[in-house]
Design a protein around this motif. Structure first.
Motif, short mmCIF file in Angstrom:
data_model
loop_
_atom_site.label_atom_id
_atom_site.label_comp_id
_atom_site.label_asym_id
_atom_site.label_seq_id
_atom_site.Cartn_x
_atom_site.Cartn_y
_atom_site.Cartn_z
N ASP A 44 29.51 41.16 46.42
CA ASP A 44 29.73 39.96 47.38
C ASP A 44 31.02 39.72 47.87
OD1 ASP A 44 26.94 39.65 47.44
OD2 ASP A 44 26.61 38.64 45.65
N ILE A 45 31.14 39.62 49.05
CA ILE A 45 32.64 39.06 49.43
C ILE A 45 32.84 37.58 50.01
CG2 ILE A 45 34.48 39.77 51.36
CD1 ILE A 45 33.82 42.06 49.18
N ASP A 46 33.55 36.84 48.97
CA ASP A 46 33.72 35.33 49.63
C ASP A 46 34.24 35.29 51.05
OD1 ASP A 46 34.45 32.96 49.43
OD2 ASP A 46 35.29 32.83 47.53
N LEU A 47 33.81 34.61 51.75
CA LEU A 47 34.08 34.40 53.22
C LEU A 47 35.16 33.36 53.29
CD1 LEU A 47 30.64 35.00 55.10
CD2 LEU A 47 32.52 36.55 54.67
N ARG A 48 35.42 32.64 52.31
CA ARG A 48 36.44 31.52 52.60
C ARG A 48 37.86 32.21 53.09
NH1 ARG A 48 34.85 28.29 47.52
NH2 ARG A 48 34.99 30.48 46.53
N PRO A 49 38.36 33.04 52.61
CA PRO A 49 39.73 33.52 53.03
C PRO A 49 39.70 34.41 54.18
CG PRO A 49 38.97 34.73 51.02
CD PRO A 49 38.09 33.57 51.08
N TYR A 231 25.00 34.72 53.40
CA TYR A 231 24.41 33.59 52.62
C TYR A 231 24.91 32.94 51.56
CZ TYR A 231 24.13 36.62 48.30
OH TYR A 231 24.67 37.16 47.17
N MET A 232 24.33 31.71 51.21
CA MET A 232 25.23 30.84 50.31
C MET A 232 24.99 31.36 48.74
SD MET A 232 26.68 28.69 52.22
CE MET A 232 26.94 27.51 51.02
N LYS A 233 26.02 31.54 48.05
CA LYS A 233 25.86 31.92 46.58
C LYS A 233 26.60 30.89 45.68
CE LYS A 233 27.11 35.82 43.83
NZ LYS A 233 27.77 37.23 43.58
N ASP A 243 30.38 26.73 41.81
CA ASP A 243 30.99 27.04 43.03
C ASP A 243 30.02 27.59 44.04
OD1 ASP A 243 32.91 27.21 45.11
OD2 ASP A 243 33.83 29.12 44.12
N LEU A 244 29.52 26.45 45.01
CA LEU A 244 28.62 27.15 46.29
C LEU A 244 29.66 27.51 47.38
CD1 LEU A 244 25.56 27.52 46.80
CD2 LEU A 244 25.87 25.17 47.87
N HIS A 245 29.46 28.92 47.83
CA HIS A 245 30.06 29.27 48.95
C HIS A 245 29.43 30.46 49.82
CE1 HIS A 245 31.70 31.55 45.66
NE2 HIS A 245 31.66 32.76 46.55
N GLU A 246 29.79 30.68 51.17
CA GLU A 246 29.22 31.74 51.72
C GLU A 246 29.71 33.06 51.37
OE1 GLU A 246 27.55 30.82 56.10
OE2 GLU A 246 29.66 30.74 55.93
N VAL A 247 29.05 34.26 51.32
CA VAL A 247 29.38 35.42 50.89
C VAL A 247 28.68 36.31 52.19
CG1 VAL A 247 29.85 35.09 48.57
CG2 VAL A 247 27.40 36.16 49.31
N ALA A 276 40.68 39.03 49.75
CA ALA A 276 40.93 37.75 49.38
C ALA A 276 42.20 37.49 49.99
CB ALA A 276 40.91 37.81 47.66
N HIS A 277 43.01 38.35 50.47
CA HIS A 277 44.16 38.12 51.00
C HIS A 277 44.38 39.04 52.44
CE1 HIS A 277 44.95 37.28 46.73
NE2 HIS A 277 45.35 36.31 47.23
#
Length: 295
Positions: A44-49, A231-233, A243-247, A276-277
């Motif tokens: 699952d890839i964190d979409l925030r960065p 989706y939200m994970k 920590d709830l965030h989109e992935v 992530a970067h």
């Protein structure tokens, strides 16, 4: 040996690896079919960065915006450049090092049930950055979606399928025999995704969940990547906080004969570090990146 030199036993698309551990040489003979040797990894890839980066890089753009798909493609391509064992394939019970990193995916010409599909096939070069790779992707997509456009492989298949069935069967058997030896003509396989280093499908773009996709015995592809719908994970930290965030779910199917689990783990760690970067993708693909396997 130069990537462009060709010695006895080499193919036009790969160099026959003879100086490898005995187990790696024996395995293709014991387990000759690619589809019988699949290893599946889900990440699952964190979409925030990525969201922060895309907001910056797309500022002022009205078309051909950089997307999650472009960034994930570029990150995987860079990982293949920096970790060359990922860019191997097995054919005719031999292990080959591919001469170039190539990326392929299917392009839907229109989002319509009756629309045709085209094949996008391009090289990811050691000098490529996200900017140059994005330009390549958009160029191929625009060309594929042109009215009446045909990629090399689709055009050849269209001609063959107009022949009587007994001739089609004979041609298919012949092409399979030629392909095992690296002699299949580019007119048939030049843009075939099953001959690419990385075959990607973006199911999220058509509203589907991510998941597993099998490898095939035809061709040379050793890595199939599926991008699913975001989706939200909920993730839980060691200190008990949540920590709830989109992935975006990314499913990776690999030929387990080309490398071991530790090498695959390092590759996944590198891809996650790049995403992530994402500013690291602005550097040439062969620029080293520090990363660590989290245990």
């Amino acid at each position: 040996m130069s990537q462009k030199q060709k010695k006895l036993g080499d193919r036009k698309d790969g160099i026959w690896l003879k100086d490898i551990p005995p187990l790696n040489r024996i395995m293709p003979g014991l387990m000759p079919n690619r589809a019988d040797n699949e290893a599946y990894i889900n990440v699952d890839i964190d979409l925030r960065p990525l969201d922060r980066y895309l907001e910056k890089v797309n500022a002022g753009r009205t078309e051909d915006k950089v997307t999650y798909f472009h960034l994930i493609c570029a990150a995987i391509g860079k990982a293949f450049i920096l970790r060359p064992r990922m860019n191997r394939f097995i054919c005719n019970c031999r292990v080959y090092q591919r001469r170039n990193v190539t990326v392929a995916f299917v392009v839907k010409k229109k989002f319509d049930d009756h629309s045709e599909e085209g094949l996008a096939y391009l090289e990811f070069a050691p000098t490529d950055s996200i900017a140059s790779f994005h330009e390549k992707i958009m160029g191929v997509i625009h060309q594929t979606r042109k009215e009446g456009a045909h990629d090399t492989s689709s055009g050849a298949m269209e001609v063959i399928t107009k022949l009587p069935q007994f001739l089609i069967n004979a041609i298919v058997k012949t092409v399979l025999w030629l392909d095992k030896r690296g002699w299949a003509p580019d007119a048939l396989i030049g843009s075939d995704p099953n001959h690419a280093s990385i075959f990607l499908t973006n199911l999220g773009s058509i509203g589907l969940e991510g998941g597993y996709h099998h490898l095939v015995n035809w061709g040379t592809n050793s890595c199939f990547v599926v991008l699913g719908k975001k989706y939200m994970k909920m993730e839980y930290q060691k200190d008990g906080t949540s920590d709830l965030h989109e992935v975006i779910p990314v499913g990776i199917t690999l030929d387990e004969r080309i490398a071991d689990g530790y090498y695959y783990s390092g590759t996944v760690a590198l891809v996650k570090e790049l995403l992530a970067h994402p500013e690291l993708l602005e550097l040439p693909a062969d620029t080293p990146v520090a990363y660590a396997i989290k245990r």
